[in-house]
Design a protein around this motif. Sequence first.
Motif, mmCIF file in Angstrom:
data_model
loop_
_atom_site.group_PDB
_atom_site.id
_atom_site.type_symbol
_atom_site.label_atom_id
_atom_site.label_comp_id
_atom_site.label_asym_id
_atom_site.label_seq_id
_atom_site.Cartn_x
_atom_site.Cartn_y
_atom_site.Cartn_z
ATOM 1 N N TRP A 85 -26.692 9.563 46.916
ATOM 2 C CA TRP A 85 -25.216 10.516 46.490
ATOM 3 C C TRP A 85 -24.014 9.528 45.992
ATOM 4 N N GLY A 125 -16.258 8.871 40.388
ATOM 5 C CA GLY A 125 -16.523 10.188 41.469
ATOM 6 C C GLY A 125 -16.386 9.626 42.880
ATOM 7 N N ILE A 126 -16.420 8.502 43.292
ATOM 8 C CA ILE A 126 -16.016 8.064 44.552
ATOM 9 C C ILE A 126 -14.775 7.954 44.713
ATOM 10 N N TYR A 183 -13.508 11.232 45.244
ATOM 11 C CA TYR A 183 -13.783 11.738 46.823
ATOM 12 C C TYR A 183 -12.804 11.087 47.607
ATOM 13 N N LYS A 191 -22.374 10.040 42.006
ATOM 14 C CA LYS A 191 -20.954 10.105 42.022
ATOM 15 C C LYS A 191 -20.364 9.149 40.798
#
Length: 193
Positions: free
Chosen positions: A150, A158-159, A162, A154
């Motif tokens: 996952w 993306g992390i 998040y 990302k």
Amino acid sequence: MGQRYLELKDSHREFIAGQKLFFVATAMQDGLVSLSPKGMDSLRVLGPRQVAWLNVTGSGNETACHIEHSPRMTLMFCAFEGKPLILRLYGQARAIHHGDPDWPDYYGLFEPLPGARQIFLLDVELVQSSCGMSVPCYQYLGEREQLNDWARAKGEAGIRDYWRNRNGVSLDGLPTGILEKSGWASVDETSQS
């Protein structure tokens, strides 16, 4: 039955090295208690009175928020195979973030994990062992790779998104400061200019 120690003995270190799972507990004066299972070869014993564990991105960021307000932390290890034993490490913790100057030194102690978020240093004040005779036996079958997959999918941006959307505030509504402490807040400001 139970015994107390002021530091980790060689037998404790050997026991910890053989565990695939440990639990982390933190709490502030008020609010919810956080208790989380940890795995992924993410713990290192640095000495008789200090351990470090690498925290990867997850659904919340309670531990980091809690130790900002109250640095108390307990780690617990249980024997699920062989001789029964429970080992608890009590102490004071601090977080090392990506933006901290000593991040590279401590991160170098671990195999790199995607989504690595903080490293927690626990200064051990008390080691307690107890029998663990009521803990059932389980067989270790292997690591789960879903969290790593996952995080890789990302990517860094993306992390960061998040963290902003899911890790920025604790369950009690307190800011965790994850982006600021990681050094990524300035990246966000630059990208929005």
